[in-house]
Design an enzyme around this catalytic site. Structure first.
Site, PDB file in Angstrom:
ATOM      1  N   CYS A 169      -4.856  -2.871   3.158  1.00  0.00           N
ATOM      2  CA  CYS A 169      -4.496  -2.789   4.574  1.00  0.00           C
ATOM      3  C   CYS A 169      -5.635  -3.035   5.549  1.00  0.00           C
ATOM      4  CB  CYS A 169      -3.799  -1.459   4.852  1.00  0.00           C
ATOM      5  SG  CYS A 169      -2.933  -1.496   6.429  1.00  0.00           S
TER       6      CYS A 169
ATOM      7  N   GLU B 203       0.867  -1.194   0.000  1.00  0.00           N
ATOM      8  CA  GLU B 203       0.000   0.000   0.000  1.00  0.00           C
ATOM      9  C   GLU B 203       0.902   1.242   0.000  1.00  0.00           C
ATOM     10  OE1 GLU B 203      -1.518   0.954   3.972  1.00  0.00           O
ATOM     11  OE2 GLU B 203      -3.440   1.573   3.122  1.00  0.00           O
TER      12      GLU B 203
ATOM     13  N   ASN C 257      -6.839   6.455  -1.431  1.00  0.00           N
ATOM     14  CA  ASN C 257      -5.797   5.468  -1.176  1.00  0.00           C
ATOM     15  C   ASN C 257      -6.124   4.310  -2.129  1.00  0.00           C
ATOM     16  OD1 ASN C 257      -4.034   3.554  -0.160  1.00  0.00           O
ATOM     17  ND2 ASN C 257      -4.436   4.046   1.982  1.00  0.00           N
TER      18      ASN C 257
HETATM   19  N1  CDV Z   1      -2.709   1.551   6.746  1.00  0.00           N
HETATM   20  C1  CDV Z   1      -3.609   0.957   7.565  1.00  0.00           C
HETATM   21  O1  CDV Z   1      -4.767   0.774   7.197  1.00  0.00           O
HETATM   22  N2  CDV Z   1      -3.149   0.606   8.793  1.00  0.00           N
HETATM   23  C2  CDV Z   1      -3.988   0.031   9.818  1.00  0.00           C
HETATM   24  C3  CDV Z   1      -3.465   0.408  11.191  1.00  0.00           C
HETATM   25  C4  CDV Z   1      -3.891   1.730  11.585  1.00  0.00           C
HETATM   26  C5  CDV Z   1      -3.957  -0.510  12.271  1.00  0.00           C
HETATM   27  C6  CDV Z   1      -4.075  -1.486   9.731  1.00  0.00           C
HETATM   28  O2  CDV Z   1      -5.190  -2.004   9.822  1.00  0.00           O
HETATM   29  O3  CDV Z   1      -3.041  -2.151   9.643  1.00  0.00           O
END
Ligand code: CDV
Length: 313
Positions: free
Chosen positions: A174, A52, A112
């Protein structure tokens, strides 16, 4: 694999990146991605998963004026001059890839985003992150910020599944991996492979979560999502240290049995590969998780009718 389902083997790679500092140029990052693309190809992979926001540092950790953020970290075009060498080399080698980056649209929306690129270097799919974690205000006492809610708009399109060189492939980003809804929407479209990139800080700014649990919840999400939806799953992390800020590693390839078949051993640039048999997912789809035979959506209504947890029904 199964007497009735012919094997469909495919070389899959995950290329994690070991941290990008604020001062690093896009061109230097793309050189690192190119090295890993070539390594993956040399090890027999036909597709590579990158992280990401793979072209820059994880900038949502910094409180900055929006104009500066847009100017420094967002891509106005994809591919652009910095990223074109990656597309050119992918086409030359015949290797597809997934890439995450910050997208600024002509209408001024900020997403994103991730793209799915086939082995002829055509963009066959685009996904804009739906589950944006963090906050949009400045957290004065926090060691760093997590400003995805300030810098990004929520993606308008749901999770889709594309035909990527003959493989039904879905994408997410993510935080999406922690939500069963993400996986199920793609599972219900008969996805065979789900790929994602992540930036997971080793430290939780909201409560003193032990660092090892950050890794555990990441792996747990990947393994349960893959198993419960009969898919191969691959996750590429941005890992290690970015200007002193620590991100977890643990890039993985997981089978539809929920088993980790390859896992990164470092917090540096590292390629992991596996020969995956797409027929394995079919076995699960036709048996334990034959959705058409076993699902009971009439009992799942609360999942879409209610957002937050509330009273017992
Ligand atoms: N980039 C993200 O989405 N990070 C989140 C953090 C904040 C917990 C994740 O779920 O890994």
């Amino acid at each position: 694999m199964n007497a009735h389902i012919p094997s469909r083997k495919f070389g899959l790679a995950v290329a994690q990146i070991g941290g990008i500092d604020l001062a690093d140029s896009r061109a230097s990052v793309v050189r690192r991605l190119l090295d890993m693309l070539r390594e993956a190809h040399g090890r027999g992979a036909g597709f590579v998963v990158f992280p990401e926001l793979a072209l820059t540092t994880f900038f949502p950790r910094y409180w900055m004026p929006l104009e500066d953020v847009e100017a420094r970290y967002f891509e106005k075009k994809m591919p652009n001059a910095d990223v074109q060498p990656l597309f050119d080399e992918a086409r030359r080698l015949g290797v597809g890839f997934y890439l995450g980056y910050a997208e600024l649209t002509p209408e001024g929306k900020r997403y994103n985003t991730s793209i799915l690129v086939d082995k002829s270097a055509n963009i066959v799919g685009k996904y804009r992150k739906i589950h944006l974690p963090g906050h949009d205000d400045h957290k004065a006492g926090a060691p760093f910020q997590h400003l995805e809610k300030k810098y990004f708009d929520v993606g308008e399109d749901t999770w889709k599944v594309w035909n990527m060189d003959g493989i039904r492939t879905g994408m997410c980003l993510c935080n999406d991996r922690r939500w069963p809804e993400t996986w199920r929407v793609m599972g219900l479209q008969s996805a065979e492979l789900i790929v994602l990139g992540y930036n997971t800080p080793a430290h939780n700014i909201h409560w003193p979560e032990p660092v090892h649990l950050r890794m555990q919840s990441h792996l747990l999400s990947m393994q349960s999502g893959a198993y419960q939806n009969c898919v191969w799953a691959a996750a590429a992390g941005k890992t290690g240290f970015e200007d002193g800020f620590h991100l977890i590693g643990g890039s993985v390839i997981v089978s539809p049995a929920g088993e980790i078949v390859a896992q990164a051993a470092t917090e540096e640039d590292e390629v992991i590969t596996a020969t995956i048999d797409l027929a394995m997912g079919e076995n699960f789809r036709k048996n334990i998780f034959d959705f058409a035979r076993h699902r009971r959506p009439e009992h799942y209504r609360l999942i879409v009718d209610r957002v937050g947890a509330g009273e017992a029904i």
